[in-house]
Design an enzyme around this catalytic site. Structure first.
Site, PDB file in Angstrom:
ATOM      1  N   ASN A   1      -9.213   0.165  -0.240  1.00  0.00           N
ATOM      2  CA  ASN A   1      -8.314  -0.093  -1.354  1.00  0.00           C
ATOM      3  C   ASN A   1      -8.973   0.162  -2.701  1.00  0.00           C
ATOM      4  O   ASN A   1      -8.316   0.547  -3.662  1.00  0.00           O
ATOM      5  CB  ASN A   1      -7.813  -1.539  -1.287  1.00  0.00           C
TER       6      ASN A   1
ATOM      7  N   HIS B   1       3.404   5.954   5.348  1.00  0.00           N
ATOM      8  CA  HIS B   1       2.426   4.926   4.987  1.00  0.00           C
ATOM      9  C   HIS B   1       3.055   3.566   5.204  1.00  0.00           C
ATOM     10  O   HIS B   1       4.274   3.401   5.127  1.00  0.00           O
ATOM     11  CB  HIS B   1       1.994   5.056   3.530  1.00  0.00           C
TER      12      HIS B   1
ATOM     13  N   SER C   1       0.795  -1.228   0.000  1.00  0.00           N
ATOM     14  CA  SER C   1       0.000   0.000   0.000  1.00  0.00           C
ATOM     15  C   SER C   1       0.828   1.280   0.000  1.00  0.00           C
ATOM     16  O   SER C   1       0.273   2.369  -0.188  1.00  0.00           O
ATOM     17  CB  SER C   1      -0.961   0.009   1.186  1.00  0.00           C
TER      18      SER C   1
ATOM     19  N   TYR D   1     -10.338   3.391   5.433  1.00  0.00           N
ATOM     20  CA  TYR D   1      -9.382   2.836   4.482  1.00  0.00           C
ATOM     21  C   TYR D   1     -10.105   1.970   3.466  1.00  0.00           C
ATOM     22  O   TYR D   1     -10.826   1.044   3.833  1.00  0.00           O
ATOM     23  CB  TYR D   1      -8.345   2.007   5.232  1.00  0.00           C
TER      24      TYR D   1
ATOM     25  N   LYS E   1       0.242   3.519  -2.950  1.00  0.00           N
ATOM     26  CA  LYS E   1      -0.864   4.470  -3.119  1.00  0.00           C
ATOM     27  C   LYS E   1      -0.377   5.896  -3.362  1.00  0.00           C
ATOM     28  O   LYS E   1      -0.967   6.636  -4.145  1.00  0.00           O
ATOM     29  CB  LYS E   1      -1.780   4.407  -1.890  1.00  0.00           C
TER      30      LYS E   1
END
Length: 520
Positions: free
Chosen positions: A155, A288, A62, A153, A65
């Protein structure tokens, strides 16, 4: 200029393999735009004796992102220019569609599509192809909160962004990432590697720990936009150096990513463009994490101190804790805080607005909170408030009051009376969700209860189910296609005026308030 405690940092780096035990890992530190330390230890593949090195590419999951959002800003400037395209991915949505900025800031209200794969019958080891994602995202009819109201959150937000970039440019996402971000930043070996079945450089991710041993993780996910980049430690340190080199450029990509963001009500947001904007021991940072079964990573950048830390493991130990340990050492931070022993903090609560169970457990180290996908910890201060990473807990009139600043969410949860056991035969049966167009079946077997989900991906494995309080159950989900798994699903039983079970709702922090009606 912030001075670096190099001796303490060296000691901390030496301790990483012992404190965060697993097959292998890498860690590095950038100070004032230069790499000041880097380590690689252990093995990328223990059976083949393939060593872990600073050049071994690992899935950053992640952390990808922020690169997706950076590319979006690079190619389109104002995200609002793509707002009219969001509806193409959500043709059945009945509520106000999220904007592209709300997708970037995790404010869309869309339930996380990886969590929903559990409710759609996926096995943890299933192959999840590129073409499997968009039908699941497109099936959404409602969100679990109005767009712009809160943070959650998801995705799927970033999967939509990746698709938007490809459709809007007519170019391959991998090529654009390399051309516009990796090459300018000096990330010479970073690639988009979306098929988790074929990790680059032969690296293996491992599930387990020293108590049960380590076994190779079986991943079958295809992801991009939300994850998918593979990069070495040297690549990631080059990114951190690039951030520092462009720190004074208002148009620099990282400055644009870390610009202030807000919720619809004007409250400041602490997540924007794939970056968490947070505070650690009074220090502002952006960062992150990333996770896939068998892998964990975290990067954090302290702009004022011109300090960056990167940690990546091929096992599931907390990379965030490792990163903060290195920050403590590098800056000579005193980790001692004034706390009091927790008393009367064990409790079971129900957040009725979100449809989620809250559990608090006191131990010698403070209060452990069970609410999101994994437990988080808080310490009790002399004022009686328990504080954790960006949340606080208090009690008033028999209710648990939880302030989750980063989510723009205030929770008032009523206390529940726990039960040791409940008769599952009363709720056993088959249930249908119009939202998901999928089934849930509950089976009672000699005092035990199990649940199985059936939907787009078939009929899933039997999941354990336990009674917590009257008409409040949990379904435990510790393994799923994505990591971390959704955790505990709260199941709230619904009855008519005569007390007959008519339906239920299922939810976890990533995907709340999915309703089902009883059909058998």
């Amino acid at each position: 200029m912030t001075m670096l405690d190099t001796a303490a940092l060296d000691r901390a780096l030496n301790r990483l393999p012992h404190r965060f035990r697993g097959p292998g890992g890498v860690a590095g530190i950038v100070k004032d735009g230069k790499v000041v330390a880097r380590r690689a230890w252990g093995f990328a593949d223990m059976y083949r004796r393939l060593p872990m090195t600073a050049q071994t590419r690992l899935p950053i999951c992640s952390i990808s992102k922020q690169f997706t959002c950076a590319l979006l800003l690079d190619q389109f400037g104002d995200p609002a220019t793509l707002d009219d395209k969001v509806g193409e991915f959500l043709p059945n949505y009945r509520e106000r569609l999220p904007t592209v900025s709300e997708l970037c800031h995790n404010q869309s209200g869309l339930r996380d599509y990886w969590a929903l794969t559990v409710l759609q019958g996926a096995y943890p080891e299933n192959e999840f192809r590129r073409e499997d994602a968009l039908p699941l995202i497109a099936s959404a009819k409602t969100g679990h909160f109005p767009a712009g109201a809160h943070y959650s959150y998801s995705n799927g937000n970033f999967r939509i962004l990746g698709e938007l970039i490809e459709r809007g440019t007519g170019r391959d996402l991998a090529d654009l990432l390399a051309e516009r971000l990796f090459v300018p930043a000096g990330m010479s070996t970073a690639v988009l590697s979306p098929n988790t079945r074929v990790p680059p450089d032969g690296v293996i991710g491992y599930e387990g720990n020293d108590d049960v041993g380590f076994l190779p993780a079986d991943n079958g996910v295809y992801w991009f936009g939300d994850a998918g980049i593979a990069a070495s430690l040297d690549d990631m340190l080059a990114w951190e150096c690039h951030i520092d080199a462009t720190r004074d450029d208002p148009g620099g990509v990282y400055n644009r990513l870390s610009a202030p963001a807000f919720y619809a009500d004007g409250a400041p947001a602490t997540y924007a463009y794939g970056l968490r904007q947070d505070v650690y021991r009074g220090l502002n940072f952006t960062g992150h994490g990333g996770g896939l079964r068998g892998f964990g990573s975290y990067r954090m950048h302290l702009a004022k101190e011109r300090l960056s830390v990167v940690v990546m493991f091929n096992h599931g130990t907390s990379a965030y804790n490792a990163a903060t340990m290195l920050v403590d050492a590098a800056l000579g931070l005193d980790t001692a805080t004034e706390t009091i022993p927790p008393t009367d903090w064990d409790g079971l609560w129900l957040d009725e607005a979100q449809g989620l169970v809250v559990r608090t457990v006191a131990d010698a180290d403070g209060v452990k909170l069970h609410y999101g996908p994994s437990a988080t910890r808080a310490t009790v201060a002399p004022d009686g408030i328990a504080r954790g990473q960006d949340f606080s807990l208090g009690k008033e009139d028999g209710r648990l009051l939880m302030l989750r600043r980063s989510e723009n969410l205030t929770v008032s949860a009523r206390q529940l009376e726990p039960v040791e056991w409940a008769d599952a035969t009363l709720i056993a049966g088959r249930y249908w969700s119009e939202e998901l167009e999928a089934f849930l079946e509950i089976e009672a077997r000699d005092g035990a209860a199990f649940a199985v989900f059936e939907g787009l991906y078939g009929r899933g494995p039997m999941e354990r189910m336990y009674a917590l309080a009257e008409d409040v159950w949990i379904v435990t989900s510790r393994r799923a296609l994505d990591a971390a798994a959704p955790g505990d699903w709260t199941v709230l039983i619904q009855r008519d005026a005569a007390g007959v079970v008519t339906g239920l709702s299922v939810g976890c922090w990533l995907a709340r308030g999915v309703t089902y009606r009883r059909v058998i």
